[in-house]
Design a protein around this motif. Structure first.
Motif, PDB file in Angstrom:
ATOM      1  N   UNK A   1       0.829  -1.202   0.000  1.00 19.10           N
ATOM      2  CA  UNK A   1       0.000   0.000   0.000  1.00 19.10           C
ATOM      3  C   UNK A   1       0.867   1.256   0.000  1.00 19.10           C
ATOM      4  N   UNK A   2       1.940   1.245   0.766  1.00 17.32           N
ATOM      5  CA  UNK A   2       2.834   2.407   0.824  1.00 17.32           C
ATOM      6  C   UNK A   2       3.487   2.644  -0.534  1.00 17.32           C
ATOM      7  N   UNK A   3       3.931   1.569  -1.201  1.00 16.77           N
ATOM      8  CA  UNK A   3       4.532   1.701  -2.540  1.00 16.77           C
ATOM      9  C   UNK A   3       3.518   2.241  -3.541  1.00 16.77           C
ATOM     10  N   UNK A   4       2.294   1.713  -3.465  1.00 18.35           N
ATOM     11  CA  UNK A   4       1.248   2.161  -4.383  1.00 18.35           C
ATOM     12  C   UNK A   4       0.953   3.644  -4.164  1.00 18.35           C
ATOM     13  N   UNK A   5       0.866   4.061  -2.911  1.00 18.26           N
ATOM     14  CA  UNK A   5       0.593   5.466  -2.623  1.00 18.26           C
ATOM     15  C   UNK A   5       1.749   6.350  -3.106  1.00 18.26           C
ATOM     16  N   UNK A   6       2.968   5.876  -2.929  1.00 17.58           N
ATOM     17  CA  UNK A   6       4.129   6.632  -3.391  1.00 17.58           C
ATOM     18  C   UNK A   6       4.078   6.804  -4.910  1.00 17.58           C
ATOM     19  N   UNK A   7       3.717   5.753  -5.632  1.00 17.93           N
ATOM     20  CA  UNK A   7       3.590   5.836  -7.089  1.00 17.93           C
ATOM     21  C   UNK A   7       2.479   6.798  -7.482  1.00 17.93           C
TER      22      UNK A   7
END
Length: 106
Positions: free
Chosen positions: A12-18
């Motif tokens: 989720x953190x990676x997706x939000x960063x993207x």
């Protein structure tokens, strides 16, 4: 189980960063138009806060009104900058789903 939750959180953190990076790119490529003095001064500001266009209608301005012209230019630029800020807030808010994250401008 705890490891699975941690993996989910990391995804989720990676997706939000993207998503945030994509939103920032959209904002940087966007422009906001504004005018002042009934259209005598028109300005375009890019999402990265650069004035990309400034047009003055010379037929609408008396040469003796230079100070008034300066005020209108500043008003148009400030209006466009506010528009860029609002665009950034909407774009970032859409990405985060309206989360209130300390230190973030949305």
């Amino acid at each position: 189980m705890a490891q699975m939750n941690m993996q989910q959180m990391m995804k989720q953190a990676r997706k939000m960063q993207e998503q945030l990076a994509a939103a920032q790119e959209i904002i940087a490529q966007s422009t906001v138009d504004a005018s002042a003095g009934g259209g005598m001064v028109k300005v375009t500001v890019s999402g990265d806060m650069q004035v990309t266009s400034l047009k003055i209608d010379p037929e609408a301005i008396d040469p003796e009104d230079v100070e008034m012209l300066e005020d209108m230019v500043m008003a148009a630029v400030n209006e466009a900058l506010r528009g860029v800020g609002e665009l950034a807030n909407r774009q970032m808010g859409a990405v985060t789903g309206g989360l209130n994250i300390p230190g973030m401008p949305f």
